[in-house]
Scaffold this active site. Structure first.
Site, PDB file in Angstrom:
ATOM      1  N   GLY A   2      38.241  28.077  37.029  1.00  0.00           N
ATOM      2  CA  GLY A   2      38.041  27.903  38.465  1.00  0.00           C
ATOM      3  C   GLY A   2      36.921  26.929  38.774  1.00  0.00           C
ATOM      4  O   GLY A   2      37.037  26.099  39.675  1.00  0.00           O
ATOM      5  N   SER A 120      49.572  32.945  33.263  1.00  0.00           N
ATOM      6  CA  SER A 120      49.137  32.932  31.869  1.00  0.00           C
ATOM      7  C   SER A 120      50.368  32.860  30.987  1.00  0.00           C
ATOM      8  O   SER A 120      51.454  33.338  31.365  1.00  0.00           O
ATOM      9  CB  SER A 120      48.351  34.205  31.546  1.00  0.00           C
ATOM     10  OG  SER A 120      48.252  34.408  30.143  1.00  0.00           O
ATOM     11  N   TYR A 133      48.200  43.223  31.515  1.00  0.00           N
ATOM     12  CA  TYR A 133      47.880  41.843  31.875  1.00  0.00           C
ATOM     13  C   TYR A 133      49.139  40.981  31.899  1.00  0.00           C
ATOM     14  O   TYR A 133      49.385  40.228  32.849  1.00  0.00           O
ATOM     15  CB  TYR A 133      46.876  41.287  30.869  1.00  0.00           C
ATOM     16  CG  TYR A 133      46.486  39.839  31.086  1.00  0.00           C
ATOM     17  CD1 TYR A 133      45.553  39.494  32.045  1.00  0.00           C
ATOM     18  CD2 TYR A 133      47.042  38.823  30.302  1.00  0.00           C
ATOM     19  CE1 TYR A 133      45.173  38.164  32.239  1.00  0.00           C
ATOM     20  CE2 TYR A 133      46.669  37.496  30.485  1.00  0.00           C
ATOM     21  CZ  TYR A 133      45.743  37.176  31.449  1.00  0.00           C
ATOM     22  OH  TYR A 133      45.382  35.868  31.643  1.00  0.00           O
TER      23      TYR A 133
END
Length: 232
Positions: A2, A120, A133
Site C-alpha cells: 500500500g 492474493s 485467508y
C-alpha cells in the site's frame, strides 16, 4: 504494498489518502509521499472508522477518482486449529473490510473512476494453513465481477490485482518466527518460475496500470503478478 502504491501514485501527480490502524506508521509513511497526502487512522474492520474516512475524504478533496482496497492479513494455522477469533480477524480484514471500504467510498467517487481490489494468489492456489485467508481472497475476486456489472452505468472500472508472495511486513504478522518466515519464503521462491518473491514497487506499477487510461478497456479482470507461480 500500500505504501509503495501511494508513493508511486503521488509521483505521478495524484493527491493521496492513506488509511491504516497505526497512527505513527501513517505519519512515517506520509513523510515519504511526495505532494499532498491525507492520512486517516482507523481499523478497516470498523464501519464507524470507514464512515469517518469517507467524511474526511469528502471534507479534504470533495471526491476521488481511484480507490485501492488493499486490506490484508493472514494467520497461518491448520484448519482444525482455526478459532472463531482468527476466523473473524481474517474474514473481517480481507473481505468485510474491502467490501465496506468500497461501499462507504463509492458515493465519493467520480464517474469513470477506477477501483482496484488487491487479492492474493491464494485465491486460486491451495496453501496449507491458509484456509480462511484463501477463501476471503477468493471472495474479493468474486466481488469485483459483481461490481463490474453494478457500476457499469457509471463507467467505473473494477479490477483485481493478484500478487504472489511479496516482500512486505505482512510476513511478520503471520505468527511465524523469523526462522520460520525465512524458510517459508525460501519454499515460496522455489515454486515461482522467476525464482524469487516479488517487490512492493512491482505491485505499485501493476496498480498504476489498472488505475490509468492505459487499461481503459480492462474491467472485471484479474492482473496476476506472481512471477508465474499460478500461471504455468
Amino acid at each position: 504494498m500500500g505504501l509503495a502504491m501511494a508513493q508511486e501514485f503521488a509521483r505521478q501527480g495524484a493527491r493521496v489518502v492513506i488509511f491504516g490502524r497505526d497512527l505513527e506508521s501513517l505519519r512515517r509513511a506520509e513523510e515519504t509521499i511526495a505532494g499532498e497526502c491525507l492520512s486517516v487512522a482507523g481499523d478497516v474492520r470498523s464501519l464507524d472508522a470507514l464512515a469517518r474516512l469517507a467524511k474526511d475524504v469528502q471534507d479534504r478533496f470533495g471526491s476521488i477518482d481511484i480507490l485501492v482496497a488493499n486490506a490484508g492479513g493472514a494467520t497461518i494455522e491448520p484448519f482444525h486449529e482455526v478459532t472463531e477469533e482468527t476466523f473473524d480477524y481474517q474474514s473481517d480484514v480481507n473481505f468485510k473490510g474491502v467490501f465496506f471500504t468500497i461501499q462507504y467510498l463509492l458515493p465519493k467517487m467520480n464517474d469513470a473512476g477506477a477501483i482496484i481490489i488487491v487479492s492474493s494468489s491464494a485465491n486460486s492456489r491451495a496453501v496449507p494453513g491458509m484456509s480462511v485467508y484463501g477463501a476471503a481472497k477468493s471472495a474479493v475476486r468474486s466481488l469485483a465481477r459483481t461490481l463490474t456489472l453494478e457500476l457499469a452505468d457509471r463507467k467505473i472500472r473494477v479490477n483485481v490485482l493478484t500478487p504472489g508472495p511479496v516482500a512486505t511486513a505482512a510476513y511478520e504478522r503471520t505468527g511465524l518466527s523469523e526462522e520460520e518466515i525465512a524458510a517459508f519464503q525460501s519454499r515460496q521462491s522455489e515454486q515461482i518460475p522467476l525464482a524469487r518473491i516479488g517487490d512492493p514497487q512491482e505491485m505499485a506499477q501493476a496498480a498504476l496500470f489498472l488505475a490509468s487510461s492505459a487499461s481503459s478497456f480492462v474491467a472485471g479482470a484479474e492482473l496476476v503478478a506472481d512471477g508465474g507461480m499460478t500461471q504455468v
